[in-house]
Design an enzyme around this catalytic site. Structure first.
Site, PDB file in Angstrom:
ATOM      1  N   GLU A  48      22.963 -24.801  65.724  1.00 53.69           N
ATOM      2  CA  GLU A  48      23.209 -23.454  66.244  1.00 53.69           C
ATOM      3  C   GLU A  48      24.689 -23.233  66.543  1.00 53.69           C
ATOM      4  O   GLU A  48      25.229 -22.160  66.283  1.00 53.69           O
ATOM      5  CB  GLU A  48      22.379 -23.202  67.515  1.00 53.69           C
ATOM      6  CG  GLU A  48      20.896 -23.037  67.255  1.00 53.69           C
ATOM      7  CD  GLU A  48      20.576 -21.826  66.384  1.00 53.69           C
ATOM      8  OE1 GLU A  48      21.393 -20.893  66.326  1.00 53.69           O
ATOM      9  OE2 GLU A  48      19.515 -21.835  65.744  1.00 53.69           O
ATOM     10  N   TYR A 131      22.199 -16.228  73.481  1.00 54.70           N
ATOM     11  CA  TYR A 131      21.546 -16.426  72.185  1.00 54.70           C
ATOM     12  C   TYR A 131      21.252 -17.909  71.940  1.00 54.70           C
ATOM     13  O   TYR A 131      20.132 -18.291  71.590  1.00 54.70           O
ATOM     14  CB  TYR A 131      22.409 -15.871  71.029  1.00 54.70           C
ATOM     15  CG  TYR A 131      21.977 -16.474  69.735  1.00 54.70           C
ATOM     16  CD1 TYR A 131      20.837 -16.015  69.096  1.00 54.70           C
ATOM     17  CD2 TYR A 131      22.639 -17.592  69.198  1.00 54.70           C
ATOM     18  CE1 TYR A 131      20.369 -16.625  67.950  1.00 54.70           C
ATOM     19  CE2 TYR A 131      22.185 -18.206  68.055  1.00 54.70           C
ATOM     20  CZ  TYR A 131      21.050 -17.720  67.435  1.00 54.70           C
ATOM     21  OH  TYR A 131      20.575 -18.346  66.318  1.00 54.70           O
ATOM     22  N   ASP A 149      20.682 -12.615  67.335  1.00 61.90           N
ATOM     23  CA  ASP A 149      22.029 -12.771  66.769  1.00 61.90           C
ATOM     24  C   ASP A 149      22.321 -11.559  65.885  1.00 61.90           C
ATOM     25  O   ASP A 149      21.561 -10.581  65.886  1.00 61.90           O
ATOM     26  CB  ASP A 149      22.151 -14.097  66.000  1.00 61.90           C
ATOM     27  CG  ASP A 149      21.332 -14.096  64.714  1.00 61.90           C
ATOM     28  OD1 ASP A 149      20.552 -13.137  64.484  1.00 61.90           O
ATOM     29  OD2 ASP A 149      21.489 -15.050  63.914  1.00 61.90           O
TER      30      ASP A 149
END
Ligand code: SF4
Length: 365
Positions: A48, A131, A149
């Site tokens: 991520e 996020y 996102d």
């Protein structure tokens, strides 16, 4: 925040069909990406962070190598910053790599090497925003929280036909979320935005939620995107063969003739960015030239883009200005050095740095 707008975007009856269609499509069509093979929070976290502002193809190049070098959070926490930056080199936005290492230290020191298992706990880690915390919590720990996102935002706006923003986006995403498969749902939304509901020319004919979509195409823009700035940069490429180590910063052996040499025996002159620079502190790059030593054309040019600026980069086979402090770095060590993305690009284009030379180890230069 306007709850009425959120529910109006997709009422509950449609939301059920949306999540069913989306998950069925994801199960059948998802890309085989290396970070999807595991729900280990360390691997999810790493992917991520790497994927923030970086293309999937570029991340794939680096992800496995980074894991080979730092296979667990404890290894990352114990690593020197220079090692982590070298492994990160080419991904850009180096602050992410520094925060990754800092967060690893916090996980080891304050959590005994175990990741916090909730969105709230994850969000307290350095470099982890709303996020990222939601993505890790849902994928690694199955917490029913939506992650929004840029890809998800675009899908939600097109499906709803509304310019949802801020809390409205998060609320709509949570309204749609498949609570029993939150990690898959979040990844399916991102996947849909990445490969079907793309920024330009979305492939609506193959979209699993086309029947529920209000726009079935691009949402009309309300404002024009800001134009890219265009700037020129010039760098001195100073290469010498190590068998001929005279002080050649005056440029004697840096014309095209040395391109047939065995580059493994050579050295290239690099400078280190200041430790307190706002961009890429401590990274290594070619000396920048304010002017072009009177030559008519550079040895070669390339294009390089960073956020809103397109650079035309002229590379001159010339000595660095004599007042520039720097070091001769053996070509064989270049893969171990925290190079800026642009320096790596130039050295590759010049044929000095080869792809396979990016084995990483602590930089001692
Ligand atoms: Fe995007 Fe088209 Fe699917 Fe709507 S129908 S979500 S615009 S791909």
């Amino acid at each position: 925040m306007n709850p009425a707008r959120t529910l109006q975007a997709l009422p509950s009856s449609k939301a059920t069909t949306f999540r069913r269609n989306l998950l069925a499509w994801y199960d059948a069509h998802r890309r085989d990406l290396p970070w999807r093979a595991s729900r280990d929070p360390y691997r999810v976290w790493l992917s991520e962070i790497m994927l923030q502002q970086t293309r999937v193809a570029a991340v794939m190049e680096h992800y496995r190598e980074f894991l080979r070098r730092f296979p667990a959070v404890g290894k990352l926490a114990a690593a020197r910053e220079a090692s982590v930056l070298a492994a990160w080199s080419g991904l850009g936005y180096y602050r992410r790599a520094r925060m990754l290492r800092t967060a690893a230290k916090v996980i080891v020191r304050e959590h005994g090497g175990t990741f916090p298992a909730s969105q709230e706990g994850l969000r307290a880690l350095p470099g982890v925003g709303r996020y990222t915390a939601a993505a890790i919590a849902s994928i690694a720990f199955g917490e029913p929280v939506a992650a929004v996102d840029g890809n998800v935002e675009r899908v939600l706006q097109r499906v709803s036909g509304q310019r949802l923003a801020g809390e409205e986006l998060w609320q709509t995403a949570n309204h749609l979320l498949a609570a029993k498969r939150p990690g898959d749902f979040n990844q399916a939304m991102m996947e849909l935005g990445a490969v079907v509901c793309t920024p330009r020319a979305p492939a609506c004919l193959t979209c699993p939620v086309v029947e529920l979509c209000a726009t079935r195409g691009e949402l009309a823009a309300t404002t024009k995107p800001a134009p890219q700035k265009k700037l020129a940069l010039h760098y001195a490429l100073n290469y010498r063969n190590r068998n001929n180590r005279g002080d050649d910063r005056d440029g004697d052996d840096r014309d095209g003739d040395d391109r047939d040499d065995d580059r493994g025996d050579g050295e290239v002159f690099l400078v280190q960015r200041p430790r307190n620079a706002s961009l890429m502190p401590g990274m290594w790059e070619l000396p920048e030239l304010a002017r072009t030593n009177g030559a008519a054309v550079p040895s070669f040019t390339l294009r390089h883009s960073i956020t809103v600026t397109d650079y035309t980069v002229g590379v001159w086979r010339a000595a660095a200005p004599s007042n520039v402090p720097g070091k001769w770095i053996p070509v064989l060590r270049l893969g171990h050095v925290a190079l800026t993305g642009l320096a790596r690009k130039i050295l590759r284009q010049a044929g000095i740095l080869r792809k396979e030379s990016r084995r990483v180890a602590p930089a001692r230069v």
